[in-house]
Design an enzyme around this catalytic site. Sequence first.
Site, PDB file in Angstrom:
ATOM      1  N   CYS A   1      -6.625   0.946  -0.542  1.00 46.63           N
ATOM      2  CA  CYS A   1      -5.665  -0.153  -0.651  1.00 46.63           C
ATOM      3  C   CYS A   1      -6.319  -1.499  -0.377  1.00 46.63           C
ATOM      4  O   CYS A   1      -5.962  -2.510  -1.001  1.00 46.63           O
ATOM      5  CB  CYS A   1      -4.505   0.072   0.318  1.00 46.63           C
ATOM      6  SG  CYS A   1      -3.348   1.369  -0.204  1.00 46.63           S
TER       7      CYS A   1
ATOM      8  N   HIS B   1     -13.479  26.638  18.446  1.00 48.31           N
ATOM      9  CA  HIS B   1     -12.048  26.431  18.229  1.00 48.31           C
ATOM     10  C   HIS B   1     -11.347  27.553  17.462  1.00 48.31           C
ATOM     11  O   HIS B   1     -10.347  27.305  16.783  1.00 48.31           O
ATOM     12  CB  HIS B   1     -11.831  25.103  17.511  1.00 48.31           C
ATOM     13  CG  HIS B   1     -12.179  23.907  18.339  1.00 48.31           C
ATOM     14  ND1 HIS B   1     -11.446  23.533  19.441  1.00 48.31           N
ATOM     15  CD2 HIS B   1     -13.202  23.014  18.229  1.00 48.31           C
ATOM     16  CE1 HIS B   1     -11.983  22.446  19.976  1.00 48.31           C
ATOM     17  NE2 HIS B   1     -13.053  22.120  19.272  1.00 48.31           N
TER      18      HIS B   1
ATOM     19  N   CYS C   1       0.843  -1.194   0.000  1.00 51.25           N
ATOM     20  CA  CYS C   1       0.000   0.000   0.000  1.00 51.25           C
ATOM     21  C   CYS C   1       0.879   1.245   0.000  1.00 51.25           C
ATOM     22  O   CYS C   1       1.784   1.389   0.830  1.00 51.25           O
ATOM     23  CB  CYS C   1      -0.896  -0.009   1.241  1.00 51.25           C
ATOM     24  SG  CYS C   1      -1.983   1.431   1.378  1.00 51.25           S
TER      25      CYS C   1
ATOM     26  N   ARG D   1     -13.227  11.618  15.430  1.00 52.67           N
ATOM     27  CA  ARG D   1     -13.190  12.869  16.176  1.00 52.67           C
ATOM     28  C   ARG D   1     -14.033  13.942  15.484  1.00 52.67           C
ATOM     29  O   ARG D   1     -14.826  14.645  16.125  1.00 52.67           O
ATOM     30  CB  ARG D   1     -11.734  13.346  16.301  1.00 52.67           C
ATOM     31  CG  ARG D   1     -11.528  14.702  16.955  1.00 52.67           C
ATOM     32  CD  ARG D   1     -11.942  14.706  18.405  1.00 52.67           C
ATOM     33  NE  ARG D   1     -13.333  15.059  18.562  1.00 52.67           N
ATOM     34  CZ  ARG D   1     -14.031  14.969  19.689  1.00 52.67           C
ATOM     35  NH1 ARG D   1     -13.464  14.512  20.779  1.00 52.67           N
ATOM     36  NH2 ARG D   1     -15.295  15.316  19.760  1.00 52.67           N
TER      37      ARG D   1
ATOM     38  N   CYS E   1     -17.609  15.708  16.612  1.00 54.05           N
ATOM     39  CA  CYS E   1     -17.760  17.157  16.726  1.00 54.05           C
ATOM     40  C   CYS E   1     -18.990  17.635  15.954  1.00 54.05           C
ATOM     41  O   CYS E   1     -19.775  18.451  16.450  1.00 54.05           O
ATOM     42  CB  CYS E   1     -16.518  17.870  16.193  1.00 54.05           C
ATOM     43  SG  CYS E   1     -15.123  17.879  17.328  1.00 54.05           S
TER      44      CYS E   1
END
EC number: 2.8.5.2
Length: 286
Positions: free
Chosen positions: A122, A199, A86, A243, A247
């Site tokens: 892959c 953020h 890969c 993650r 959010c």
Amino acid sequence: MVTVTERSARNSRRTATVALAALATAAAAVAAALSGPALAQDKTAEEIAKYRQMLAEGNPAELWEAAGEEMWKKPAGPKNASLEQCDLGKGPGVTKGAYAELPRYFADAGKVMDLEQRLAYCRVTLQGLTKEEATKNPFSSAGKPSEIERLAAFVTGESRGVKMNVQLKHAEEKRVYALGQKMFYYRGGAYDFACATCHAVDGQRIRLQDLPNLMTEKGAQAAYTTWPAYRVSQGEVRTMQHRLYDCLRQQRFPEPAYGSDVITALTMFLAKNANGGTYDGPNMKR
């Protein structure tokens, strides 16, 4: 050579010891939080920092890394092939430092890909899996471990100690970065929130959690370079896809499809902003 079983036993002993210390630390943090608003905030942050330091000494993510390495090398799928050919951007089979340069443009696919998109690619092209098979169960749940999370833990661990170096040389990389920037500031959902709502400002907090300002070099580097991470509260290693998915869920955005280009674009924006930071994952989070 240390086997997965031996690592598991070693980490079980570590985790038991760390858990006791963590409980004591958590109790101290709660006591601090009740002692007065101004003093409590500083004291709680200090105790949480100690808590994270203790947990880092016995990070169970090592088990995910070891399992991922075995999967990387083991022949699988209709073609009975491993992933050792890969190409993650540095040549077939090269894993060292590859994650620190992702997302990037891949000529064979004709698009910019993040790590998880590339792993799925892959698995399809080298191992003969269908796209549905290659992306099945991307996030672990009780009794349903994720192969992707383990592969991601292995590959990201191969960049530990390497400086982030995401490039915008290809026209598609520039386009995807711009899309990610637009996504970061885009407001929507039931709360009319954007990523930037939490953020893009210094000193933001939610409950006991400091929210990094991802528009500063320090904030971007500190946040991005520690994911994927072992989530103590969930008992799993969670990837960057998870993650960002979580959010957006908390912002009440529509659920993004796993491996979608919009998540890759947002990842590209965050990763590029973290350039120069030393990668230190898979890390550990609460």
